[in-house]
Design an enzyme around this catalytic site. Structure first.
Site, PDB file in Angstrom:
ATOM      1  N   GLY A 123      64.823   9.804 -97.220  1.00 23.58           N
ATOM      2  CA  GLY A 123      63.874  10.216 -97.924  1.00 23.58           C
ATOM      3  C   GLY A 123      62.285  10.037 -98.020  1.00 23.58           C
ATOM      4  O   GLY A 123      61.467  10.052 -97.917  1.00 23.58           O
ATOM      5  N   SER A 124      62.617   8.435 -98.192  1.00 27.26           N
ATOM      6  CA  SER A 124      61.949   7.233 -98.502  1.00 27.26           C
ATOM      7  C   SER A 124      60.617   6.553 -96.954  1.00 27.26           C
ATOM      8  O   SER A 124      59.880   5.830 -96.798  1.00 27.26           O
ATOM      9  CB  SER A 124      62.029   5.961 -99.064  1.00 27.26           C
ATOM     10  OG  SER A 124      63.052   5.630 -98.798  1.00 27.26           O
ATOM     11  N   GLY A 125      61.344   7.061 -96.168  1.00 23.45           N
ATOM     12  CA  GLY A 125      61.455   6.740 -94.305  1.00 23.45           C
ATOM     13  C   GLY A 125      59.625   7.073 -93.814  1.00 23.45           C
ATOM     14  O   GLY A 125      59.239   8.275 -94.784  1.00 23.45           O
TER      15      GLY A 125
ATOM     16  N   TYR B 252      71.085   1.772 -80.018  1.00 24.10           N
ATOM     17  CA  TYR B 252      70.401   2.732 -80.726  1.00 24.10           C
ATOM     18  C   TYR B 252      71.058   3.969 -79.682  1.00 24.10           C
ATOM     19  O   TYR B 252      70.979   5.054 -80.579  1.00 24.10           O
ATOM     20  CB  TYR B 252      69.124   2.823 -80.882  1.00 24.10           C
ATOM     21  CG  TYR B 252      67.759   3.655 -81.729  1.00 24.10           C
ATOM     22  CD1 TYR B 252      68.412   3.811 -82.774  1.00 24.10           C
ATOM     23  CD2 TYR B 252      67.166   4.663 -80.849  1.00 24.10           C
ATOM     24  CE1 TYR B 252      67.325   4.947 -83.407  1.00 24.10           C
ATOM     25  CE2 TYR B 252      66.659   5.173 -81.295  1.00 24.10           C
ATOM     26  CZ  TYR B 252      66.646   5.606 -82.785  1.00 24.10           C
ATOM     27  OH  TYR B 252      66.480   6.712 -83.161  1.00 24.10           O
TER      28      TYR B 252
ATOM     29  N   LYS C 124      73.044   6.992 -81.527  1.00 25.23           N
ATOM     30  CA  LYS C 124      72.183   8.285 -81.775  1.00 25.23           C
ATOM     31  C   LYS C 124      72.563   9.328 -80.441  1.00 25.23           C
ATOM     32  O   LYS C 124      72.826  10.557 -81.171  1.00 25.23           O
ATOM     33  CB  LYS C 124      71.247   7.984 -81.567  1.00 25.23           C
ATOM     34  CG  LYS C 124      69.940   7.587 -81.826  1.00 25.23           C
ATOM     35  CD  LYS C 124      69.878   8.726 -83.676  1.00 25.23           C
ATOM     36  CE  LYS C 124      69.120   7.850 -85.247  1.00 25.23           C
ATOM     37  NZ  LYS C 124      68.948   8.722 -85.846  1.00 25.23           N
TER      38      LYS C 124
ATOM     39  N   ASN D  91      57.757  10.441 -79.099  1.00 26.72           N
ATOM     40  CA  ASN D  91      57.519   8.856 -80.199  1.00 26.72           C
ATOM     41  C   ASN D  91      57.076   9.137 -81.409  1.00 26.72           C
ATOM     42  O   ASN D  91      55.804   9.805 -81.302  1.00 26.72           O
ATOM     43  CB  ASN D  91      57.032   7.883 -78.876  1.00 26.72           C
ATOM     44  CG  ASN D  91      57.677   7.813 -78.804  1.00 26.72           C
ATOM     45  OD1 ASN D  91      58.269   7.801 -77.643  1.00 26.72           O
ATOM     46  ND2 ASN D  91      57.471   5.726 -78.432  1.00 26.72           N
TER      47      ASN D  91
ATOM     48  N   ASP E 101      57.951  -3.921 -70.385  1.00 28.05           N
ATOM     49  CA  ASP E 101      57.074  -2.224 -70.352  1.00 28.05           C
ATOM     50  C   ASP E 101      58.211  -1.435 -71.410  1.00 28.05           C
ATOM     51  O   ASP E 101      58.015  -0.399 -72.139  1.00 28.05           O
ATOM     52  CB  ASP E 101      56.647  -2.188 -69.125  1.00 28.05           C
ATOM     53  CG  ASP E 101      55.222  -2.183 -68.943  1.00 28.05           C
ATOM     54  OD1 ASP E 101      54.655  -3.156 -69.853  1.00 28.05           O
ATOM     55  OD2 ASP E 101      54.656  -2.104 -67.635  1.00 28.05           O
TER      56      ASP E 101
HETATM   57  P1  GDP Z   1      59.403   2.944 -76.728  1.00 29.53           P
HETATM   58  O1  GDP Z   1      59.409   2.057 -75.667  1.00 29.53           O
HETATM   59  O2  GDP Z   1      59.133   3.697 -76.617  1.00 29.53           O
HETATM   60  O3  GDP Z   1      61.233   3.228 -77.706  1.00 29.53           O
HETATM   61  O4  GDP Z   1      58.370   2.424 -78.221  1.00 29.53           O
HETATM   62  P2  GDP Z   1      57.758   0.873 -78.822  1.00 29.53           P
HETATM   63  O5  GDP Z   1      56.958   1.647 -78.758  1.00 29.53           O
HETATM   64  O6  GDP Z   1      58.594   0.059 -79.129  1.00 29.53           O
HETATM   65  O7  GDP Z   1      57.181   0.831 -77.051  1.00 29.53           O
HETATM   66  C1  GDP Z   1      55.651   1.571 -76.170  1.00 29.53           C
HETATM   67  C2  GDP Z   1      55.153   1.051 -75.110  1.00 29.53           C
HETATM   68  O8  GDP Z   1      54.087   0.346 -75.608  1.00 29.53           O
HETATM   69  C3  GDP Z   1      56.616   0.005 -74.191  1.00 29.53           C
HETATM   70  O9  GDP Z   1      55.961   0.169 -73.714  1.00 29.53           O
HETATM   71  C4  GDP Z   1      55.598  -1.861 -75.160  1.00 29.53           C
HETATM   72  O10 GDP Z   1      55.765  -2.348 -73.985  1.00 29.53           O
HETATM   73  C5  GDP Z   1      54.238  -1.635 -75.499  1.00 29.53           C
HETATM   74  N1  GDP Z   1      53.469  -1.736 -76.524  1.00 29.53           N
HETATM   75  C6  GDP Z   1      52.183  -3.152 -76.234  1.00 29.53           C
HETATM   76  N2  GDP Z   1      51.834  -3.478 -77.698  1.00 29.53           N
HETATM   77  C7  GDP Z   1      53.279  -3.573 -78.543  1.00 29.53           C
HETATM   78  C8  GDP Z   1      53.856  -3.830 -79.504  1.00 29.53           C
HETATM   79  O11 GDP Z   1      52.602  -4.529 -80.193  1.00 29.53           O
HETATM   80  N3  GDP Z   1      55.051  -3.029 -79.965  1.00 29.53           N
HETATM   81  C9  GDP Z   1      55.412  -2.588 -79.307  1.00 29.53           C
HETATM   82  N4  GDP Z   1      56.860  -1.685 -79.918  1.00 29.53           N
HETATM   83  N5  GDP Z   1      55.521  -2.016 -78.207  1.00 29.53           N
HETATM   84  C10 GDP Z   1      54.178  -2.057 -77.356  1.00 29.53           C
END
Ligand code: GDP
Length: 333
Positions: free
Chosen positions: A28-30, A155, A159, A184, A289
């Site tokens: 509940g606090s996230g 993860y 899930k 996201n 990526d």
């Molecule tokens: P997910 O890839 O959808 O599980 O979630 P993320 O939010 O961790 O990353 C999404 C995309 O953002 C990826 O392609 C990463 O390479 C890019 N990205 C660019 N800069 C950042 C950063 O500072 N943090 C994270 N987490 N991802 C980044």
């Protein structure tokens, strides 16, 4: 209060308000719990009591503490949000910890909710747990059609097991347990860690630091991946709808529509503009990526909620930056 503008009662269908319900929210606090608390303040109905618990109330990895904290409130409904969750880069480092933590929490919460005959439990999955190799757009039923992306297997499988547990508990005990699956998520009260956060809070914090230190912004990866981002206050509204109204046995995606999917590069431009950052932006292509895209279909959600309006990403990011700047000293970083 500022959050009022995110809550337009016209977005929500009319609910039946008869029986008394106690809705317990774990985690509940996230970020999502925080958004829910704010939306509930405005949207709560007279027949509803909302209880938000977090790790200070009890350690859900422990069955005895889980039983104690849930039995204290004897909820009729549960929104199960408690979970170890982080960005891709942290997941790579801590896959095993995340797997074990989530498995323990989920097993304990489900068992106790079954024992006390909770009328409805909704847990929260994520689109990143879907198979890496799929056809697009992804539909809800494709969940187990292949392995998830290697970066977050701990993860993802923890899930996916929630979906398996929903089905098993339904088959064996007739429990009304189901899951919703957002894309996201971002918003106020996220984790803004420079290293371990998701991309939006990570970028917001990095830009904040670059402005202070007058350094270029380093973005991880090529900027080409595509994502559907959902603002936490929008997801909160959809979760409230789901706990009141949604009873389909199958999961449902909660996401902005396919047309609103954007690239990381476009996202960076928005964060940079909304932060007023004037320095250079460099893409560090040596960083992974992750998944190129994971576009989901919103066809099912739109059948139920054809008129639901999402907060435009620029507006949501503006609000998240404002929150971060105002709460810089206490934000999770
Ligand atoms: P997910 O890839 O959808 O599980 O979630 P993320 O939010 O961790 O990353 C999404 C995309 O953002 C990826 O392609 C990463 O390479 C890019 N990205 C660019 N800069 C950042 C950063 O500072 N943090 C994270 N987490 N991802 C980044």
């Amino acid at each position: 209060m500022r959050f009022h503008r995110f809550v337009d009662p016209k977005d929500l269908p009319n609910f039946i308000m008869d029986e008394k319900v106690t809705i317990l929210v774990t985690g509940g606090s996230g970020m999502l719990g925080y958004a829910l608390q704010r939306v509930v303040k405005v949207e709560k109905r007279p027949n509803e009591e909302w209880i938000f618990i977090n790790s200070k109330d009890g350690d859900l990895r422990d069955i005895n503490q889980t039983r104690k904290v849930i039995e204290k409130y004897m909820p009729t409904h549960v929104l199960h949000l408690a979970s170890a969750v982080s960005g891709m880069f942290r997941n790579i480092k801590f896959n095993s910890d995340v797997l074990l933590t989530n498995q323990s929490i989920n097993t304990n919460v489900y068992q106790v909710c079954k024992d006390i005959k909770v009328k409805k439990l909704i847990s929260c999955l994520s689109t990143c747990i879907y198979p890496d190799n799929v056809t697009y757009p992804i539909t809800e039923s494709m969940l187990h059609n292949g392995a998830p992306h290697i970066t977050s297997i701990g993860y993802s499988f923890s899930k996916r097991m929630l979906d398996v547990m929903n089905r098993c508990y339904r088959m064996q005990y007739g429990c009304n347990f189901l899951s919703v699956i957002p894309t996201n998520l971002y918003g106020p009260n996220d984790n803004f860690s420079l290293e371990d956060a998701h991309v939006i809070p990570g970028l917001i914090h990095k830009v904040h630091r670059c402005k202070k230190e007058d350094t270029p912004l380093i973005v991880w990866g090529t900027g080409k991946p595509l994502r559907q981002f959902i603002f936490s206050y929008d997801l909160a509204k959809l979760m409230i709808w789901a706990i009141r109204e949604y009873n389909d046995e199958e999961n449902i995606f909660f996401s902005v529509d396919e047309d609103d999917e954007i690239s990381i590069k476009e996202l960076v431009e928005i964060v940079v503009e909304e932060s007023g950052f004037k320095g250079d932006v460099v893409f560090d292509e040596t960083k992974t990526d992750g998944q190129y895209k994971k576009t989901v279909s919103t066809a099912k959600m739109r059948q139920f909620l054809p008129d639901f309006k999402f907060t435009p990403i620029r507006e949501g990011i503006r609000e998240t930056i404002r929150w971060f700047e105002e709460n810089y000293e206490t934000a999770r970083t």
